[in-house]
Write an enzyme that holds these catalytic residues in place. Sequence first.
Site, PDB file in Angstrom:
ATOM      1  NE  ARG A 233      -4.719  -1.635   0.146  1.00 17.27           N
ATOM      2  CZ  ARG A 233      -4.246  -1.885  -0.832  1.00 17.27           C
ATOM      3  NH1 ARG A 233      -3.503  -2.414  -1.964  1.00 17.27           N
ATOM      4  NH2 ARG A 233      -5.295  -3.000  -1.307  1.00 17.27           N
ATOM      5  CD  GLU A 262      -2.586   3.168  -6.607  1.00 20.67           C
ATOM      6  OE1 GLU A 262      -3.752   2.523  -6.989  1.00 20.67           O
ATOM      7  OE2 GLU A 262      -1.057   2.428  -5.599  1.00 20.67           O
ATOM      8  CG  HIS A 281      -2.253  -0.988  -7.442  1.00 24.65           C
ATOM      9  ND1 HIS A 281      -2.480  -0.245  -6.704  1.00 24.65           N
ATOM     10  CD2 HIS A 281      -1.823  -2.132  -7.382  1.00 24.65           C
ATOM     11  CE1 HIS A 281      -3.496  -0.688  -5.583  1.00 24.65           C
ATOM     12  NE2 HIS A 281      -2.998  -2.100  -5.832  1.00 24.65           N
TER      13      HIS A 281
END
Length: 529
Positions: A233, A262, A281
């Site tokens: 994270r 993000e 990601h």
Amino acid sequence: MVPERVLVSDPLSEQGIAVLKQAGLDVDVNTGLSEEELIAVIGQYDGLVVRSQTQVTAKVIAAGKKLKAVGRAGVGVDNVDLEAATEHGVIVLNAPSGNTISTAEHTMAMMLSLARNIPQAHLSMQEGRWDRKKYTGVELNAKVLGIIGLGRVGSQVASRAQAFGMQILAYDPYLAEERAEELGIKLATVEEILQNADFITVHTPLTAQTKDLIGSAEFAKMKAGVRIINCARGGIINYDALAEAVQSGKVAGAAIDVYQQEPPPEDLPLRGLPGVILTPHLGASTAEAQINVAIDVAKELVRALEGKAFKNAVNMTPLRPELLAQLEPYLDLSQRLGSMAAQLSTGGIASVEITYSGELAELEVAPLTTALLKGILSLPFGDEVNMVNAGYLAKKRGLKVKESRAAAPEDYTNLISVTAHSTRGSHQLAGSLFGRNDARIVQVDGYHVDVIPQGHLLAIDHHDRPGIIGQVGTLLGAEGINIATMQVGRREIGGEAVMVLSIDNQLTAQTLAKIGEIQDIRNVRSVNV
């Protein structure tokens, strides 16, 4: 019967949608909704399935008047307001194991890329250069890997790293030393990992405790030339501090897959730094993981909407499958005990004492306490209270709860006893199971009875004398009320006693008043369970 409706507001694998439809749910797929658009439609739905794009805010949850459950196809639920969901009794489910392997493999890919400078070497070849010496790397063999968080992903990374000959130091306060030894892993403090690891990877959730877990002070304690990986994270590692450590040479390289924002801002300090690998990601971005998390969360959502037991709720106490199997028969009994205790009490209940006896005393009984509180609070809150928000609502009302455990009584393998203290006195009930699913109330205010806690019940405190039971029966017959069963509990002949009747219809206030006027009847209460 109208099927319950589910909104899928982010792209989801067709296999997951198929699970929802096969369960008979009415499924709408409507992606890319703004908060305002979602608020406008969410009131029509019983369930919501999201990935990471949809922001399930407090406003969205408040607008979801029918909403029972939100399913997140993935592990993190940063995009769901858990506090608001809990307050409104909305179950928040995730799929914690569906992308475990994908994330562990991506972590290893990042670690290998760091060790051998693969992305940088690839780029140089694409640009027509031959920089063999510039991109000399290091081996993973015999290096110390520090893993902070040895849960699902962390443990999978550990087993793969061991296959490369790495020595594992791991920090996880919830892992027993014996289990670590079985895995061939040495447990260590975060401080020991910082001082001794050649590679450090983090695999914890982002919480108030883990935010900026690794910052400037922590980088200062590390070995020169350490390499950092974060596929967990954004926010666990302070990226400003990491950029400084890379520029100073303290950190030889970093591989980052996750970010607090993000996509990350253009001025992300790690962009363009040599030795830093950035991916968008991709930890769960495999075809297999997307199918797995979609199917997992869909199955959990179906169970939640059907009122069945589920295991992956992030705003409820998680239940191991083996524990769920042991407790499940007692969940309904606990709720009925709570409901009866509330209905027998006069005045607001200020505190509750719960005693678990027998085999139950050896188990984690928090779910049973929650079910009992749900039963108590169903009187003032009705359908608003459920297994998600019962504890929250009890705390909000100032209801004090005390749990205790005791050895098994002579007559019962397991016994749940509850005493509800109100402003006007106390009432005690105890229940057990005869067989696996045959719930019984076996004590009322200390008197032994044998009552099935179902339907319409009538509890009567009276002085034990001949003819009183007959008078009650005659009165009920005159009112057209049929008696299904009757139990009398007493300690001595002619003393105080309790009569509990199961009847076919709910009594009116007038009929209750007539019963209360019978001589030697001290109190009469109608109970519906």
